[in-house]
Design an enzyme around this catalytic site. Structure first.
Site, PDB file in Angstrom:
ATOM      1  N   GLY A 181       0.808  -1.216   0.000  1.00 52.46           N
ATOM      2  CA  GLY A 181       0.000   0.000   0.000  1.00 52.46           C
ATOM      3  C   GLY A 181       0.840   1.264   0.000  1.00 52.46           C
TER       4      GLY A 181
ATOM      5  N   VAL B 206      11.223   3.058 -10.926  1.00 54.54           N
ATOM      6  CA  VAL B 206      10.600   4.347 -11.280  1.00 54.54           C
ATOM      7  C   VAL B 206      11.121   5.399 -10.299  1.00 54.54           C
ATOM      8  CG1 VAL B 206       8.430   5.599 -11.575  1.00 54.54           C
ATOM      9  CG2 VAL B 206       8.566   3.160 -12.167  1.00 54.54           C
TER      10      VAL B 206
ATOM     11  N   HIS C  86       4.575   1.682  -8.049  1.00 52.41           N
ATOM     12  CA  HIS C  86       3.594   0.589  -8.008  1.00 52.41           C
ATOM     13  C   HIS C  86       2.697   0.629  -9.248  1.00 52.41           C
ATOM     14  CE1 HIS C  86       4.033   1.325  -3.469  1.00 52.41           C
ATOM     15  NE2 HIS C  86       4.405   0.071  -3.616  1.00 52.41           N
TER      16      HIS C  86
ATOM     17  N   LEU D 129       0.462   3.639  -2.129  1.00 51.99           N
ATOM     18  CA  LEU D 129       0.854   3.449  -3.529  1.00 51.99           C
ATOM     19  C   LEU D 129       1.409   4.731  -4.153  1.00 51.99           C
ATOM     20  CD1 LEU D 129      -2.210   1.304  -4.680  1.00 51.99           C
ATOM     21  CD2 LEU D 129       0.031   0.514  -3.875  1.00 51.99           C
TER      22      LEU D 129
ATOM     23  N   ASP E 173      13.676  -3.308  -5.475  1.00 48.13           N
ATOM     24  CA  ASP E 173      14.008  -4.321  -4.465  1.00 48.13           C
ATOM     25  C   ASP E 173      14.679  -5.493  -5.183  1.00 48.13           C
ATOM     26  OD1 ASP E 173      12.510  -3.178  -2.010  1.00 48.13           O
ATOM     27  OD2 ASP E 173      11.075  -3.054  -3.647  1.00 48.13           O
TER      28      ASP E 173
END
Ligand code: AMP
Length: 280
Positions: free
Chosen positions: A31, A176, A37, A33, A150
């Site tokens: 979440g 991003v 994402h 976001l 990640d």
């Protein structure tokens, strides 16, 4: 958008979609976001019939209780963003739904989990693997999308799929960034205004590494980065590593064959930030 809190209703709905021949693209998140994402979701939407997203702040992957408590949560804002990318199914379970019993599974990811995030965040990747496997069993995705932000997590997930022989294709997606280079992250919301201005230093440092790599040895680059951080008292460097892009083991020179990535984890105030850049 269908919003489900229960595992049984989610799986029931998605099983029916699969029976009807629909493909499912899945983006697991915690979440808060942001556009990082949303990029994963846009791609998943374009490559599959159905876009499924989960929002679950997974307690067993946090090794720091304060970080878990302070993790940003805003389900209303997230729901609007999910509608904007055409999300079909949002799965938002609570902790008891996901973990009705104590978790005692332990994975062995070998060398992958003994470096960087694995070394500094004890138990983190085991917690990630447990939740991702469970989410895959609930959502039944054809493809699942993960960010290179990640990078080590992505390697762990690919290993998990191999170990468990899971019928899902893992799709890596590029990092991003904000216009000043800072890698987008839910944790950026916790930076003060002053810290936010300083934060792009991490990416700038990674860029200098990339530029200077060919003219310096790996050890010289490491020394350079440590010195750069020493001049920035607001940051505490946790690690800077130059590692093989596949097995994530530290490299001693630039001649390694499988590609090389440079990684940084640093605290800016109380907020832990990570970033990476491909060197070769
Ligand atoms: P999180 O909600 O932080 O667990 O992230 C959910 C997914 O979004 C993970 O696969 C992350 O790697 C990915 N992600 C987070 N930030 C970015 C970013 N800036 N660029 C690309 N992917 C990202």
């Amino acid at each position: 958008m269908n919003v489900f809190k229960k595992i049984s209703e989610t799986t029931h709905y998605l099983e029916n979609q699969k029976k009807a021949g629909k493909t499912i693209g899945f983006v697991p998140t915690m979440g808060a976001l942001h556009d990082g994402h949303l990029e994963l979701m846009r791609r998943a939407k374009s490559e599959n019939d159905i876009l499924a997203v989960s929002i679950f702040v997974n307690p067993i992957q946090f090794n720091n209780l304060d970080d878990l408590k302070k993790y940003p949560r805003d389900i209303e804002k997230d729901s609007k963003l999910l509608e904007s990318v055409g999300c079909d199914i949002l799965f938002v379970p609570d902790v008891n739904e996901m973990y009705p019993e104590e978790v005692n599974k332990t994975y062995d990811f070998g060398l992958l989990e003994n470096v960087m995030e694995g070394a500094f965040r004890s138990g983190h990747f085991n917690g990630v693997a447990v939740v991702v496997k469970k989410l895959f069993e609930i959502i039944l995705p054809d493809r699942a999308y993960f960010g290179e932000k990640d990078f080590q997590q992505l390697a762990i997930i690919q290993k998990l799929v191999e170990i468990e022989n899971l019928p899902v294709k893992i799709v890596p997606c590029p990092i991003v960034r904000e216009s000043d280079g800072l890698a987008m992250s839910s944790r950026n919301e916790r930076l003060t205004k002053a810290e936010r201005k300083l934060a792009p230093f991490i990416y700038k440092t990674l860029n200098s590494v990339k530029e200077k790599a060919s003219a310096m040895t790996v050890d010289e680059v490491k020394l350079m980065v440590e010195n750069m951080f020493r001049d920035q008292p607001e940051f505490t460097l946790e690690y800077f590593e130059i590692a093989d892009a596949v097995n994530l083991q530290p490299v001693g020179n630039w001649r390694e064959t499988q590609g090389i990535v440079a990684f940084i984890a640093a605290f800016l105030g109380n907020v832990r930030l990570i970033d990476n850049i491909r060197i070769i």
